[in-house]
Design a protein around this motif. Structure first.
Motif, PDB file in Angstrom:
ATOM      1  N   VAL A 565      54.785  12.938  -1.588  1.00  0.00           N
ATOM      2  CA  VAL A 565      54.268  13.908  -0.624  1.00  0.00           C
ATOM      3  C   VAL A 565      52.947  14.476  -1.148  1.00  0.00           C
ATOM      4  N   ALA A 566      51.922  14.442  -0.324  1.00  0.00           N
ATOM      5  CA  ALA A 566      50.604  14.990  -0.671  1.00  0.00           C
ATOM      6  C   ALA A 566      50.072  14.359  -1.956  1.00  0.00           C
ATOM      7  N   GLY A 567      50.105  13.032  -2.026  1.00  0.00           N
ATOM      8  CA  GLY A 567      49.556  12.357  -3.198  1.00  0.00           C
ATOM      9  C   GLY A 567      50.364  11.141  -3.579  1.00  0.00           C
ATOM     10  N   PHE A 568      50.495  10.916  -4.869  1.00  0.00           N
ATOM     11  CA  PHE A 568      51.243   9.765  -5.377  1.00  0.00           C
ATOM     12  C   PHE A 568      51.682  10.077  -6.800  1.00  0.00           C
ATOM     13  N   ARG A 569      52.662   9.311  -7.288  1.00  0.00           N
ATOM     14  CA  ARG A 569      53.146   9.489  -8.661  1.00  0.00           C
ATOM     15  C   ARG A 569      52.592   8.363  -9.525  1.00  0.00           C
ATOM     16  N   LEU A 570      52.174   8.726 -10.729  1.00  0.00           N
ATOM     17  CA  LEU A 570      51.654   7.760 -11.691  1.00  0.00           C
ATOM     18  C   LEU A 570      52.585   7.696 -12.900  1.00  0.00           C
ATOM     19  N   SER A 571      52.948   6.471 -13.306  1.00  0.00           N
ATOM     20  CA  SER A 571      53.789   6.261 -14.489  1.00  0.00           C
ATOM     21  C   SER A 571      53.011   5.420 -15.483  1.00  0.00           C
ATOM     22  N   TRP A 572      52.906   5.944 -16.711  1.00  0.00           N
ATOM     23  CA  TRP A 572      52.115   5.233 -17.723  1.00  0.00           C
ATOM     24  C   TRP A 572      52.529   5.691 -19.117  1.00  0.00           C
ATOM     25  N   ARG A 573      52.899   4.742 -19.967  1.00  0.00           N
ATOM     26  CA  ARG A 573      53.226   4.993 -21.375  1.00  0.00           C
ATOM     27  C   ARG A 573      54.239   6.131 -21.556  1.00  0.00           C
ATOM     28  N   GLY A 574      55.247   6.165 -20.680  1.00  0.00           N
ATOM     29  CA  GLY A 574      56.296   7.170 -20.804  1.00  0.00           C
ATOM     30  C   GLY A 574      56.019   8.456 -20.069  1.00  0.00           C
TER      31      GLY A 574
END
Length: 671
Positions: A565-574
């Protein structure tokens, strides 16, 4: 050579055996329970045979059904994989009586080494150093407490027929012995059909190092070096590597010699593993011998170039080993990460469900680096409560340990799994952990470094700024795409701006693009906070792809992203962070928005994973002290005791033994 092999197993190991058999020109037969009728290993095999209901005790553990399946399909050999019946002498004997070859050691060797109590006696007789303990079956918790006091705490309670971390408990007091004895017996009974347990001294700060052995039916025996398996959680291996950063050539030779001596003493004639616990003084002690292929065998294959499944098949067919000890060379370094269906943010509790997205990194060998993914699932596969929660085994091989770790970190960054909780963020964090990178390992590593459980990694300022640059690149491309939609006469307001704010979690990071952007493929110069020059961000990523792959100043970067919602999720190096691209004016208003408080669940006991209620330990109105058990829930063959986090009074109990609960289902409420 065999013409047709039946694989008495499932999942990734069945698929892995099929691949080697296919390369050797051998047909394969898959067996499957009702739950696995659409599994990948069933699709891969030439033939498939149903063998019963979903519970393993009614399908994969029924010897008669497997032997009959081999007869029906004309299989002249059976490979057991690992787990299930792989270390049951009765299975090998039943196949022999049916005139079907067993691709594994002879029943006598399995009988001697597959039983942990008997194996310790044999090891001592063969001159192998062993851990102090009580080598014998223990009948009661009271007897276990007496023996534990004699040995000295801490002690390890272990199932005699165990493996894979099941039926194992560490006890540091008489009370823990009583509970651990009961749980170990229960887990052993449900997993192996054998509830015998024994005790041995638990060595503090140990390393778990094992030697791969290989023998034929003509008396030839060799070892293929060691694997370090010290990164464990609840006695279950998580990360393995070969060689070990702790073992020098002299120690390798000594451990290898003892492993071969033990194998020779029992007439071993297949691939097997001799496991040792190693102290800081490089003293090593025999733990057990696994008379089967190990889960972590890929790292040995990568550093030696030897296909262990092929060797097992050739040995079972009566061929002599074509490899001598002098021919064995350890080339480079290999790391294996086990991808589990579990929630690292909830103390690694099991997770079940359907893989709505499954996109592993490409298996390839390029630039001296090899990426290998052993798996038995695909997009759409179901992770059920009936079997082990392993989704895949990701391995990397490179000239040095540092390069292998870096390759693993990059591969994990690009490994997309949706639909279930999984431990990829935790594995990514491990690859960056200074102690892991230094090789300062022990089996207590995870408990010591994550005493309060795992939480998303807090990135360093420089890492957050680079991740914000990726978020900016993603946001600008999405803006550029929306500007080209039918009906849009002009780019959205602010599309020509050079000053931006990226909200990353709770932090607002000001960035600028002094030279504008070049879209498709993207290339922008981004001025980061405090920097005296911009970095160049380049990528061919297009909206909708689950992994943003590109470079920052020429350095490769891969970041997973998911809609939010209202953007995005970023997953990186834990790390896992919500990101949103904003103009400075919008960012100023966003800072004024009130925060939403999470719901209060302090008066509830919630089921932390999908599972079966085994027992309720309290009654309505009962006063319970912090640390006392409330309920036991079983998931994926492991029993999990749920304890009170504080002193409380039970007000209502909403579940009963035998109930199947979803995650976060309310078990009881407190006053």
């Amino acid at each position: 050579m065999f013409e047709r092999i039946l694989i008495a197993n499932r999942g990734e190991i069945a698929c892995r055996i099929i691949r080697t058999a296919r390369r050797m020109g051998i047909e394969t037969v898959a067996v499957h329970s009702d739950a696995d009728r659409d599994a990948v290993h069933v699709e891969m095999a030439d033939l498939a045979v149903p063998i019963g209901p979903a519970p393993a005790a009614q399908s994969y553990l029924v010897i008669e059904r497997l032997v009959e399946a081999a007869r029906q399909t004309g299989a002249d050999a059976v490979h057991p994989g690992y787990g299930f019946l792989s270390e049951r002498a009765a299975f090998a004997q039943a196949l022999a009586e049916a005139g079907i070859a067993f691709i594994g050691p002879n029943p006598v060797a399995i009988e001697a080494m597959g039983d942990k109590i008997e194996s310790k006696r044999k090891a001592a007789a063969a001159g192998v150093s062993t851990v102090p303990g009580h080598i014998g079956v223990i009948e009661s918790a009271a007897e276990a407490a007496v023996i534990a006091a004699e040995i000295g705490y801490p002690v390890m309670i272990k199932a005699s027929a165990g493996g894979g971390g099941k039926g194992m408990r560490i006890a540091r007091s008489a009370a823990e012995v009583e509970e651990g004895f009961r749980l170990a017996k229960s887990e052993a009974r449900s997993s192996f059909g054998d509830d015998r347990v024994f005790l041995e001294k638990f060595i503090e700060n140990p390393r778990h190092i094992e030697i791969q052995v290989l023998g034929d039916k003509h008396g030839n025996l060799i070892h293929l070096g060691e694997r370090e398996c010290s990164i464990q959680r609840r006695n279950q291996k998580v990360v393995e590597e070969s060689p070990s950063p702790f073992v020098d050539p002299a120690m390798r030779a000594a451990m290898g010699a003892q492993a071969v001596a033990l194998a020779a003493a029992v007439g071993y004639d297949s691939a097997g593993t001799v496991e040792f616990v190693v102290g800081g003084d490089r003293g090593f002690y025999f733990l057990e011998m696994n008379t089967r292929l190990q889960v972590e065998h890929p790292v040995t294959e990568l550093v030696t170039g030897i296909d262990l499944v092929e060797q097992m098949i050739r040995v079972a067919a009566g061929e002599r080993l074509a490899i001598r000890q002098k021919d064995v060379r350890l080339d480079g370094w290999a790391i294996e990460s086990r991808i589990y269906a579990e929630d690292p943010y909830r103390n690694f509790l099991p997770s079940t469900g359907r893989l709505t997205r499954y996109r592993p990194p490409a298996a390839e060998a390029e630039g001296g680096v090899t990426v290998r993914n052993d798996t038995g699932v695909t997009e759409g596969s179901e992770i059920s409560v009936y079997y082990d929660p392993m989704v895949a085994k990701l391995s990397t091989h490179a000239p040095t340990r540092e390069e292998a770790i870096d390759a693993m970190a990059a591969a994990l960054d690009g490994f997309v799994v949706d639909g279930i909780r999984h431990n990829i963020p935790f594995l990514s964090a491990l690859m960056a952990h200074p102690r892991f990178r230094e090789g300062a390992l022990s089996t207590g590593f995870i408990a010591e470094e994550y005493p309060d459980g795992f939480a998303p990694v807090a990135l360093e300022p420089g890492e957050r700024h680079r991740l914000a640059a990726v978020a900016l690149a993603i946001g600008l491309l999405e803006e550029e795409r929306r500007a080209r939609l039918p009906g849009r006469l002009a780019p959205p307001s602010g599309a020509w701006r050079t000053d931006w704010v990226v909200r990353l979690g709770e932090e607002r990071i000001a960035l600028s693009t002094p030279d504008g952007i070049a879209a498709t493929p993207l290339e922008i110069d981004v001025l980061l906070p405090g920097a005296d020059r911009p970095v160049t961000v380049a990528s061919r990523w297009t909206p909708g792809e689950p992994v943003w792959s590109g470079t920052i100043d020429g350095e490769p970067v891969a970041v997973q992203l998911r809609p939010a919602v209202a953007g995005f999720r970023l997953s990186w190096r834990g790390a896992d962070l919500h990101a949103r691209l904003m103009t400075p004016a919008v960012a100023a208003l966003d800072a004024l928005m009130p925060k939403k408080a999470p719901p209060d669940t302090s008066r509830l006991l919630l089921c932390p994973m999908p599972g079966l209620v085994v027992s309720i330990a309290v009654a309505v109105g009962q006063e319970v002290k912090a640390g006392e058990p409330l309920a036991t829930v079983e998931a994926m063959k492991m029993e999990n005791v749920l304890r009170a986090e504080r002193d409380l009074v039970v007000e209502t109990i909403l579940a009963k033994p035998g109930d199947s609960l979803a995650v976060d289902a309310v078990i009881m409420q407190f006053a």
